[in-house]
Scaffold this motif. Structure first.
Motif, PDB file in Angstrom:
ATOM      1  N   PRO A 128       0.796  -1.200   0.084  1.00  0.00           N
ATOM      2  CA  PRO A 128       0.021  -0.019  -0.059  1.00  0.00           C
ATOM      3  C   PRO A 128       0.937   1.240  -0.142  1.00  0.00           C
ATOM      4  O   PRO A 128       2.029   1.273   0.378  1.00  0.00           O
ATOM      5  N   THR A 129       0.256   2.321  -0.583  1.00  0.00           N
ATOM      6  CA  THR A 129       1.360   3.564  -0.820  1.00  0.00           C
ATOM      7  C   THR A 129       1.648   3.965   0.726  1.00  0.00           C
ATOM      8  O   THR A 129       2.852   4.470   0.558  1.00  0.00           O
ATOM      9  N   ASP A 187      10.917  -1.786   1.804  1.00  0.00           N
ATOM     10  CA  ASP A 187      10.723  -0.997   0.824  1.00  0.00           C
ATOM     11  C   ASP A 187       9.942   0.198   1.005  1.00  0.00           C
ATOM     12  O   ASP A 187       9.081   0.758   0.347  1.00  0.00           O
ATOM     13  N   TYR A 188       9.960   0.521   2.194  1.00  0.00           N
ATOM     14  CA  TYR A 188       9.136   1.752   2.884  1.00  0.00           C
ATOM     15  C   TYR A 188      10.178   2.582   3.516  1.00  0.00           C
ATOM     16  O   TYR A 188      11.220   2.141   3.998  1.00  0.00           O
ATOM     17  N   GLN A 189       9.803   4.273   3.330  1.00  0.00           N
ATOM     18  CA  GLN A 189      10.854   4.940   3.817  1.00  0.00           C
ATOM     19  C   GLN A 189      10.080   5.497   5.351  1.00  0.00           C
ATOM     20  O   GLN A 189       8.822   6.053   4.912  1.00  0.00           O
ATOM     21  N   LEU A 190      10.833   5.596   6.208  1.00  0.00           N
ATOM     22  CA  LEU A 190      10.257   6.337   7.483  1.00  0.00           C
ATOM     23  C   LEU A 190      10.191   7.586   7.465  1.00  0.00           C
ATOM     24  O   LEU A 190      11.329   8.183   7.441  1.00  0.00           O
ATOM     25  N   VAL A 191       9.149   8.383   7.163  1.00  0.00           N
ATOM     26  CA  VAL A 191       8.967   9.732   6.959  1.00  0.00           C
ATOM     27  C   VAL A 191       8.916  10.485   8.057  1.00  0.00           C
ATOM     28  O   VAL A 191       9.720  11.502   8.180  1.00  0.00           O
ATOM     29  N   LEU A 247       4.003   7.102  17.060  1.00  0.00           N
ATOM     30  CA  LEU A 247       3.386   7.195  16.107  1.00  0.00           C
ATOM     31  C   LEU A 247       4.507   7.259  14.716  1.00  0.00           C
ATOM     32  O   LEU A 247       5.352   8.201  14.853  1.00  0.00           O
ATOM     33  N   VAL A 248       4.326   6.339  13.430  1.00  0.00           N
ATOM     34  CA  VAL A 248       5.472   6.557  12.717  1.00  0.00           C
ATOM     35  C   VAL A 248       4.540   6.537  11.253  1.00  0.00           C
ATOM     36  O   VAL A 248       3.476   5.903  11.059  1.00  0.00           O
ATOM     37  N   LEU A 249       5.188   7.480  10.296  1.00  0.00           N
ATOM     38  CA  LEU A 249       4.439   7.455   8.952  1.00  0.00           C
ATOM     39  C   LEU A 249       5.293   6.732   8.184  1.00  0.00           C
ATOM     40  O   LEU A 249       6.554   7.297   7.944  1.00  0.00           O
ATOM     41  N   LEU A 250       4.957   5.624   7.252  1.00  0.00           N
ATOM     42  CA  LEU A 250       5.980   5.213   6.173  1.00  0.00           C
ATOM     43  C   LEU A 250       5.277   5.170   4.688  1.00  0.00           C
ATOM     44  O   LEU A 250       3.854   5.405   4.705  1.00  0.00           O
ATOM     45  N   THR A 251       6.103   5.680   3.869  1.00  0.00           N
ATOM     46  CA  THR A 251       5.616   5.728   2.350  1.00  0.00           C
ATOM     47  C   THR A 251       6.429   4.676   1.659  1.00  0.00           C
ATOM     48  O   THR A 251       7.565   4.453   1.820  1.00  0.00           O
ATOM     49  N   LYS A 252       5.669   4.303   0.494  1.00  0.00           N
ATOM     50  CA  LYS A 252       6.533   3.347  -0.310  1.00  0.00           C
ATOM     51  C   LYS A 252       7.570   3.806  -1.074  1.00  0.00           C
ATOM     52  O   LYS A 252       7.242   5.030  -1.933  1.00  0.00           O
ATOM     53  N   LYS A 253       8.624   3.349  -1.289  1.00  0.00           N
ATOM     54  CA  LYS A 253       9.795   3.856  -1.746  1.00  0.00           C
ATOM     55  C   LYS A 253       9.371   3.726  -3.292  1.00  0.00           C
ATOM     56  O   LYS A 253       8.926   2.798  -3.899  1.00  0.00           O
ATOM     57  N   GLN A 254       9.823   4.960  -4.074  1.00  0.00           N
ATOM     58  CA  GLN A 254       9.803   4.754  -5.502  1.00  0.00           C
ATOM     59  C   GLN A 254      10.989   3.844  -6.053  1.00  0.00           C
ATOM     60  O   GLN A 254      11.982   3.846  -5.663  1.00  0.00           O
ATOM     61  N   PRO A 255      10.451   2.755  -7.032  1.00  0.00           N
ATOM     62  CA  PRO A 255      11.443   2.071  -7.581  1.00  0.00           C
ATOM     63  C   PRO A 255      12.857   2.780  -8.100  1.00  0.00           C
ATOM     64  O   PRO A 255      12.608   4.001  -8.709  1.00  0.00           O
ATOM     65  N   THR A 256      13.726   2.355  -7.899  1.00  0.00           N
ATOM     66  CA  THR A 256      15.189   2.998  -8.438  1.00  0.00           C
ATOM     67  C   THR A 256      15.442   2.585 -10.091  1.00  0.00           C
ATOM     68  O   THR A 256      15.173   1.508 -10.371  1.00  0.00           O
ATOM     69  N   VAL A 257      15.759   3.465 -10.693  1.00  0.00           N
ATOM     70  CA  VAL A 257      15.944   3.088 -12.385  1.00  0.00           C
ATOM     71  C   VAL A 257      17.295   2.557 -12.335  1.00  0.00           C
ATOM     72  O   VAL A 257      18.399   3.270 -12.010  1.00  0.00           O
TER      73      VAL A 257
END
Length: 395
Positions: free
Chosen positions: A331-332, A353-357, A374-384
């Protein structure tokens, strides 16, 4: 905070009480920084502080002593200590406990004696809420059997006359001779079984067997921060796992600009689900559903994955099965609130695969080493892979 029980070594539950409160916060924040360092958090906010005293909204007291002189408190070895004046409770809560203590004596509700395995009344549990500056209370009496139910029913009005705004009274039957706080059977004696509480103008409800955060002011700010963190995200669907009475999910839905967001709240407690559903109906949301299910089993069985997953598991954490599944389906956004820093870290390690924001400590449990995080995580963008791209272009 000064506590004569701790100073006399009668009750040692608040084992950090000798530290100045600011020092407590600094020590907890340092632990948080150390434990989260490996996750490279983009932002760790300053701790949200609690009141130092009179912050706890729930009292769980063993009923000790004799029917002529009942004691509400704890037993350490052979020593019994009455804790009705514990400074963790408000003056109004302390007064309610003393009224209940007198009621026990006058009604002849014999305290359960662990050593002799005799008596009836095992525990008293009092919950306090505040609505528009009015204090309201829920009282639960944990009994060994049904023996004294009629006596309690017949004297209920006397008790309600003594305790203003005693909204909910129930009897819990716990027949086992074991260190268990409550049993399966709950008998509600009042016309309502819901104790209302309003946080950030969100109506919430507590039933006798539903969980609610024990520090109301800190919980209110925890929920507000959670909703503030996600308010600008493009969210169309939410899972609220381990949702309790719906505090996190309802706050997020109420804050987000899209009024057609689909939210599914999952919680094993039937009582908690009844409370959350009641709040959702009162708020008028049409795309919310709350279900009494196992959170992990529910999530793994789904095919449609939401944009945001809210997690607020018990102390043991969300667990490997659920965290590995979330890592797989990605999930995003994930918003995770934990009362156990160590299980939180264990769970976060399963989300590479998540960044702790963002992260923030909420001091739900002053004078102890415990904390809510409380922590917020966002899905990391795939690296090219630039080399692969170059080769594709050349050849």
């Amino acid at each position: 905070m000064q506590c004569r029980y701790y100073q006399q070594q009668k009750c040692l539950s608040c084992n950090w009480i000798n530290y100045p409160y600011q020092t407590q916060l600094e020590k907890k924040q340092q632990q948080l920084l150390q434990q989260l360092a490996d996750f490279n958090p983009q932002q760790i906010a300053d701790p949200f502080a609690s009141d130092e005293s009179a912050f706890r909204n729930k009292a769980k007291m063993a009923v000790l002593g004799t029917v002529e002189k009942p004691i509400l408190g704890i037993q350490t070895g052979n020593e019994i200590m009455d804790l009705c004046d514990c400074p963790l409770y408000s003056n109004s809560m302390q007064n309610v406990l003393k009224i209940v203590r007198t009621y026990i004596r006058k009604q002849g509700l014999v305290p359960y004696n662990i050593n002799k395995r005799k008596g009836e009344l095992k525990f008293v549990i009092v919950t306090e809420t505040t609505n528009q500056e009015t204090k309201q209370f829920m009282l639960r009496l944990v009994m060994k059997s049904h023996k004294l139910i009629a006596r309690i029913k017949n004297s209920l009005k006397q008790l309600q006359d003594k305790i203003q705004n005693l909204v909910v009274v129930s009897i819990n039957i716990q027949p086992s001779h074991a260190a268990i706080l409550e049993g399966d059977e709950e008998i509600v004696l009042t016309t309502t079984q819901f104790l209302p509480v309003s946080l950030n103008r969100i109506p919430l409800y507590i039933k006798p067997k539903s969980f609610f955060q024990t520090n109301t002011r800190v919980a209110e700010n925890l929920y507000k921060t959670a909703s503030d963190w996600v308010t600008d995200f493009p969210i169309k669907s939410i899972w609220d796992l381990f949702c309790g009475v719906g505090g996190f999910g309802l706050h997020c839905i109420n804050q987000l600009p899209n009024r057609n967001i689909e939210l599914t709240g999952i919680e094993i407690s039937v009582d908690a689900i009844e409370c959350a559903s009641r709040s959702a109906k009162q708020l008028g949301f049409k795309h919310l559903s709350f279900k009494s299910l196992d959170a992990t089993k529910y999530a793994i069985a789904q095919h449609a994955i939401p944009d945001l997953v809210l997690l607020n598991p018990p102390r043991r954490g969300a667990g490997a099965a659920l965290m590995q599944y979330l890592e797989q389906v990605k999930p995003t956004f994930i918003l995770y609130s934990s009362c156990n820093l160590h299980s939180l870290v264990d769970d976060l390690r399963m989300l590479p695969d998540y960044q702790l924001v963002k992260a923030q400590l909420f001091d739900m449990f002053p004078h102890t080493a415990h904390m809510e995080v409380l922590v917020l995580l966002t899905k990391k963008q795939p690296t090219v892979n630039t080399i692969s791209v170059f080769n594709d272009l050349v050849f």
